[in-house]
Scaffold this active site. Structure first.
Site, PDB file in Angstrom:
ATOM      1  N   ASP A 191       4.373  58.694  79.147  1.00 46.03           N
ATOM      2  CA  ASP A 191       3.058  58.180  78.726  1.00 46.03           C
ATOM      3  C   ASP A 191       2.622  58.748  77.385  1.00 46.03           C
ATOM      4  O   ASP A 191       1.483  58.555  76.967  1.00 46.03           O
ATOM      5  CB  ASP A 191       1.998  58.440  79.795  1.00 46.03           C
ATOM      6  CG  ASP A 191       1.643  59.909  79.943  1.00 46.03           C
ATOM      7  OD1 ASP A 191       2.490  60.765  79.604  1.00 46.03           O
ATOM      8  OD2 ASP A 191       0.533  60.214  80.405  1.00 46.03           O
ATOM      9  N   ASP A 238       7.210  61.930  76.211  1.00 49.44           N
ATOM     10  CA  ASP A 238       7.454  61.630  77.618  1.00 49.44           C
ATOM     11  C   ASP A 238       6.962  60.220  77.917  1.00 49.44           C
ATOM     12  O   ASP A 238       6.572  59.478  77.013  1.00 49.44           O
ATOM     13  CB  ASP A 238       6.810  62.672  78.527  1.00 49.44           C
ATOM     14  CG  ASP A 238       5.294  62.660  78.451  1.00 49.44           C
ATOM     15  OD1 ASP A 238       4.750  62.163  77.453  1.00 49.44           O
ATOM     16  OD2 ASP A 238       4.638  63.149  79.399  1.00 49.44           O
ATOM     17  N   ASP A 274       1.915  61.753  76.284  1.00 49.24           N
ATOM     18  CA  ASP A 274       0.911  62.810  76.116  1.00 49.24           C
ATOM     19  C   ASP A 274       1.573  64.152  75.820  1.00 49.24           C
ATOM     20  O   ASP A 274       0.888  65.158  75.644  1.00 49.24           O
ATOM     21  CB  ASP A 274      -0.029  62.907  77.322  1.00 49.24           C
ATOM     22  CG  ASP A 274       0.641  63.389  78.599  1.00 49.24           C
ATOM     23  OD1 ASP A 274       1.893  63.470  78.640  1.00 49.24           O
ATOM     24  OD2 ASP A 274      -0.083  63.675  79.580  1.00 49.24           O
ATOM     25  N   SER A 292       3.450  59.841  83.972  1.00 49.77           N
ATOM     26  CA  SER A 292       3.812  60.741  82.879  1.00 49.77           C
ATOM     27  C   SER A 292       5.321  60.957  82.794  1.00 49.77           C
ATOM     28  O   SER A 292       6.071  60.030  82.568  1.00 49.77           O
ATOM     29  CB  SER A 292       3.048  62.062  83.037  1.00 49.77           C
ATOM     30  OG  SER A 292       3.130  62.842  81.879  1.00 49.77           O
TER      31      SER A 292
END
Length: 450
Positions: free
Chosen positions: A242, A240, A244, A101
């Site tokens: 990833d 960010d 999410d 992440s």
């Protein structure tokens, strides 16, 4: 949290803590647990972000999945919510995302999704952990036609992009600055917003395996703020690693965080009668100004522990369709089962277009109170019992009395470190300093280790 699984899957320094050997076992044991009741050959979707360690871990994880007879669809670089979406809509047995992440490039993680697109239940994680800790691997070892097959599936990315576009509005005339964090959104965000007819400028779109989240993206919006000034854009959107999370920047260069984004979307849905139970689910870290703004609009809220996992659990249990965190995780359950930065960005720009309002106008109803957080090192045995210490309980009660409802105090243990976190919000920085410093002094005197 278990021995291996934290609140967001298995994470650690790649090739040191999260090794290829562990990734193989996670693929083998995780795949078995998630597909053992399948009547047909199970299918699992696997994706990764742009970290240099991603391909190494991907190869090991896929080998583990194939070794228990699972057919693996390799998605390549894709946002975490893209995996969740595809697993659910393509009726796969499970999905796996390889990402840490917003963490730096040296870290990586492995996160599983069930066939419903949701993260795993604690019971499933414990079942996988039991297999990891077993002295001997007793799982079946099929051969020949019993082994799984690997399928490259680049179409998955296109399907996810098309889904995002179908949820949005024609953005002709809207000037957008995008920061894709040199991460997973770098393969999709440009396509999505071009398909929506926006005028876009993009940074953080050249990943090299090491520059993901490096001074860029939702945790470092400074470069996006500079780009907003240079391009005179209407809105900036920062994801960010990833994708999410989403943090936005308004036309004046001001940060619009998850609290304000949730308020904007929640008010829009509420006015259309589409906000389930007229309620937003948030965490204890959401700002007091967010709560007051909801109160002024007659919108209810439910508050959970920190972590989008707990927000989603509350939403699923009680049928809410909007929730999230101050950090920019926003879950819009009508569309997806997990935080989705690009989906949130599409909805936010749609609201701007439909209302004709600037982002600063939409966000102006939320007045963010100054906030201060201090971490105090304490013994692990005491961090959960701090409120049982009379002097600590008394000083908190005294400060809350002085606030007279115009402020907030939160004292909570860290979930991973021997720390007690003391946080306060109040109308001015001077008041915040006073409340936090007064409580922190008592905590240090009573149970502090420094």
């Amino acid at each position: 949290m278990g021995k291996y699984f934290g609140t967001d899957g298995v994470r650690g320094e790649a090739n040191v803590e999260l090794t290829p050997e562990l990734a193989f076992k996670l693929g083998r044991f995780g795949g078995y647990v998630l597909s053992q009741h399948e009547t047909e050959r199970p299918r699992v979707f696997v994706a990764r972000d742009t970290r240099i360690s991603g391909e190494m871990l991907e190869a090991a994880l896929i080998a583990g999945l194939l070794s228990v007879g699972i057919e693996v669809y390799k998605l390549g670089v894709l946002a975490t919510p893209g995996v969740s979406y595809l697993v659910r809509t393509e009726k796969a047995s499970a999905g796996v995302m390889i990402s840490a992440s917003h963490n730096p490039a040296l870290d990586n993680g492995i996160k599983f999704f069930g066939s419903d697109g949701f993260k795993l239940a604690d019971e499933q994680e414990l079942e996988i952990e039991a297999l990891l800790d077993a002295k001997k691997d007793l799982l079946p070892r099929p051969s020949a036609e019993g082994l799984g097959a690997l399928v490259d599936y680049p179409e998955g990315l296109r399907k996810y992009e098309r889904f995002l576009v179908t949820t949005g509005a024609d953005l002709d005339g809207l000037k957008i600055a995008l920061d894709t964090a040199n991460g997973a959104a770098s393969v999709s965000a440009r396509n999505v917003f071009l398909d929506l007819n926006a005028d876009i400028t993009v940074i953080g779109e050249n990943p090299n395996g090491l520059n993901i989240n490096d001074g860029i993206g939702s945790t470092h919006p400074e470069k996006l703020q500079e780009l907003m000034t240079e391009t005179a854009s209407d809105i900036g959107l920062a994801f960010d690693g990833d994708s999410d999370r989403l943090i936005a920047v308004d036309e004046n260069g001001a940060i619009v965080d998850g609290d304000k984004i949730m308020f904007i979307i929640g008010k829009y849905l509420s006015e259309k009668g589409l906000l389930a139970k007229n309620t937003i689910v948030t965490t204890v870290m959401s700002n007091l100004g967010f709560h007051k703004a909801l109160d002024s609009c007659g919108i209810h809220k439910k508050v959970t522990a920190v972590g989008d996992r707990y927000v989603v659990e509350e939403m699923r249990q009680f049928g809410y369709n909007l929730g999230g965190e101050q950090s920019g995780h926003v879950i819009i359950m009508d569309y997806n089962t997990t935080g989705d930065g690009q989906l949130t960005a599409v909805q936010l720009t749609k609201i701007m277009k439909e209302t004709g309002k600037t982002l600063s106008e939409l966000a102006s109803e939320v007045t963010i109170y100054p906030q201060k957080l201090v971490n105090i090192r304490v013994d692990n045995s005491m961090k959960e019992r701090a409120m049982e210490v009379p002097a600590i309980a008394e000083v908190i009660a005294q400060m809350e009395g002085e606030m007279a409802g115009n402020g907030r105090i939160l004292v909570r243990p860290s979930g991973t470190e021997p720390l007690l976190r003391v946080m306060a919000e109040a109308p001015s920085n001077e008041e915040v300093d006073y409340y936090v410093d007064t409580i922190a002094a008592v905590v240090r005197a009573e149970i502090g280790l420094d």
